[in-house]
Design a protein around this motif. Sequence first.
Motif, short mmCIF file in Angstrom:
data_model
loop_
_atom_site.label_atom_id
_atom_site.label_comp_id
_atom_site.label_asym_id
_atom_site.label_seq_id
_atom_site.Cartn_x
_atom_site.Cartn_y
_atom_site.Cartn_z
N ALA A 203 77.87 54.77 -43.92
CA ALA A 203 76.65 55.22 -43.06
C ALA A 203 75.29 54.57 -43.87
O ALA A 203 74.55 54.14 -42.85
N GLU A 204 75.49 53.98 -44.96
CA GLU A 204 74.32 53.33 -45.57
C GLU A 204 74.14 51.81 -44.69
O GLU A 204 73.14 51.60 -44.92
N ILE A 205 75.00 51.17 -44.52
CA ILE A 205 75.15 50.01 -43.67
C ILE A 205 74.40 49.93 -42.33
O ILE A 205 73.65 49.27 -42.01
N ILE A 206 74.50 51.41 -41.60
CA ILE A 206 73.60 51.46 -40.36
C ILE A 206 72.49 52.17 -40.67
O ILE A 206 71.41 51.52 -39.90
N VAL A 207 72.08 52.94 -41.48
CA VAL A 207 70.86 53.67 -41.55
C VAL A 207 69.69 53.16 -42.12
O VAL A 207 68.60 53.05 -41.71
N VAL B 207 70.96 48.91 -33.95
CA VAL B 207 69.96 48.80 -32.90
C VAL B 207 69.67 49.98 -31.99
O VAL B 207 68.61 50.58 -31.98
N CYS B 208 70.75 50.83 -31.63
CA CYS B 208 70.53 52.04 -31.04
C CYS B 208 69.99 53.24 -31.98
O CYS B 208 68.98 54.05 -31.52
N VAL B 209 70.38 53.34 -33.28
CA VAL B 209 69.85 53.98 -34.24
C VAL B 209 68.41 53.85 -34.61
O VAL B 209 67.52 54.90 -34.56
N LYS C 139 82.95 53.95 -36.00
CA LYS C 139 83.22 52.39 -36.54
C LYS C 139 83.91 52.10 -37.87
O LYS C 139 84.31 51.22 -38.30
N LYS C 140 83.92 53.43 -38.52
CA LYS C 140 84.78 53.39 -40.03
C LYS C 140 84.22 52.48 -41.10
O LYS C 140 84.59 51.45 -41.33
N VAL C 141 82.68 52.68 -41.14
CA VAL C 141 81.93 51.79 -41.84
C VAL C 141 81.14 52.83 -42.89
O VAL C 141 80.93 53.85 -42.25
N PHE D 121 70.98 41.84 -43.68
CA PHE D 121 71.97 42.55 -44.40
C PHE D 121 73.46 42.14 -44.18
O PHE D 121 74.25 42.36 -45.17
N ASN D 122 73.83 41.28 -43.02
CA ASN D 122 75.06 40.68 -43.08
C ASN D 122 76.09 41.89 -42.81
O ASN D 122 77.30 41.94 -43.63
N PRO D 123 75.98 42.83 -41.98
CA PRO D 123 76.92 43.76 -41.83
C PRO D 123 78.15 43.52 -40.90
O PRO D 123 78.05 42.51 -40.22
N PRO D 124 79.24 44.15 -40.71
CA PRO D 124 80.34 43.76 -39.70
C PRO D 124 79.62 43.70 -38.47
O PRO D 124 78.72 44.67 -37.88
N ARG D 125 79.95 42.75 -37.74
CA ARG D 125 79.43 42.35 -36.44
C ARG D 125 79.41 43.36 -35.46
O ARG D 125 78.86 43.52 -34.45
N ASN D 126 80.80 44.32 -35.58
CA ASN D 126 80.83 45.34 -34.40
C ASN D 126 79.95 46.64 -34.41
O ASN D 126 79.86 47.46 -33.69
N ILE D 127 79.00 46.50 -35.51
CA ILE D 127 78.16 47.73 -35.67
C ILE D 127 76.56 47.33 -35.47
O ILE D 127 75.75 48.10 -35.59
#
Length: 192
Positions: A104-108, A57-59, A100-102, A46-52
């Motif tokens: 939430a959809e990018i993470i979940v 992975v943790c989620v 991280k100021k992104v 999905f090519n998210p920002p590198r800092n997340i």
Amino acid sequence: MFDIAHFYPAVLEFLYRDFFNTNSFEHVLMNTIFAMVAGFGFSYAFNPPRNIFIGIVCVSGFGYFVRSMLMQFSIFSLAGASFCASFCMGLMTMLVAKRKKVPAEIIVFPALLPMFPGSYGYKSILSILAFTQHADKPEQLGYLLAFFNNITIMLSVSTSLVAGVLVTFIIFYEQSFMMTRGHKRSFFSKKS
């Protein structure tokens, strides 16, 4: 000559094994690590920002671990445990996204993908193929029942996963608009 009729029972016996119901804590931890690796792979696509990446992975590992632990209790089905785990993943995602100021959809969403029941979809396809291969009516009925059982589990677990996250997004609807406040705009979002 290779006879496919002798190959089907061995494959179906292996594939009908239930990988989710286990009492071994080591097995749960090993599957959690595999879910974390799969979460990393899906997030990389999905090519998210590198800092997340670490957050995803943790989620992903957290959600799989929660579902596996809930499956140890007899009151939870796979769909019920998946709903509770995805709700917990949504809560954890809101914390990570705010920090991280992104969005939430990018993470979940990449973190949810390892929890989708692809094995049940695969088993349902194998069952319908075995149903078409056999001419014996009682045997066909067994394969047809296995098809409907697997497809029902796949659809109910998939719906539960999405519903758990959507409940979290509904609860934190107002906060989701403020997740990216204070974050620098990217090159593409600046007005010319």
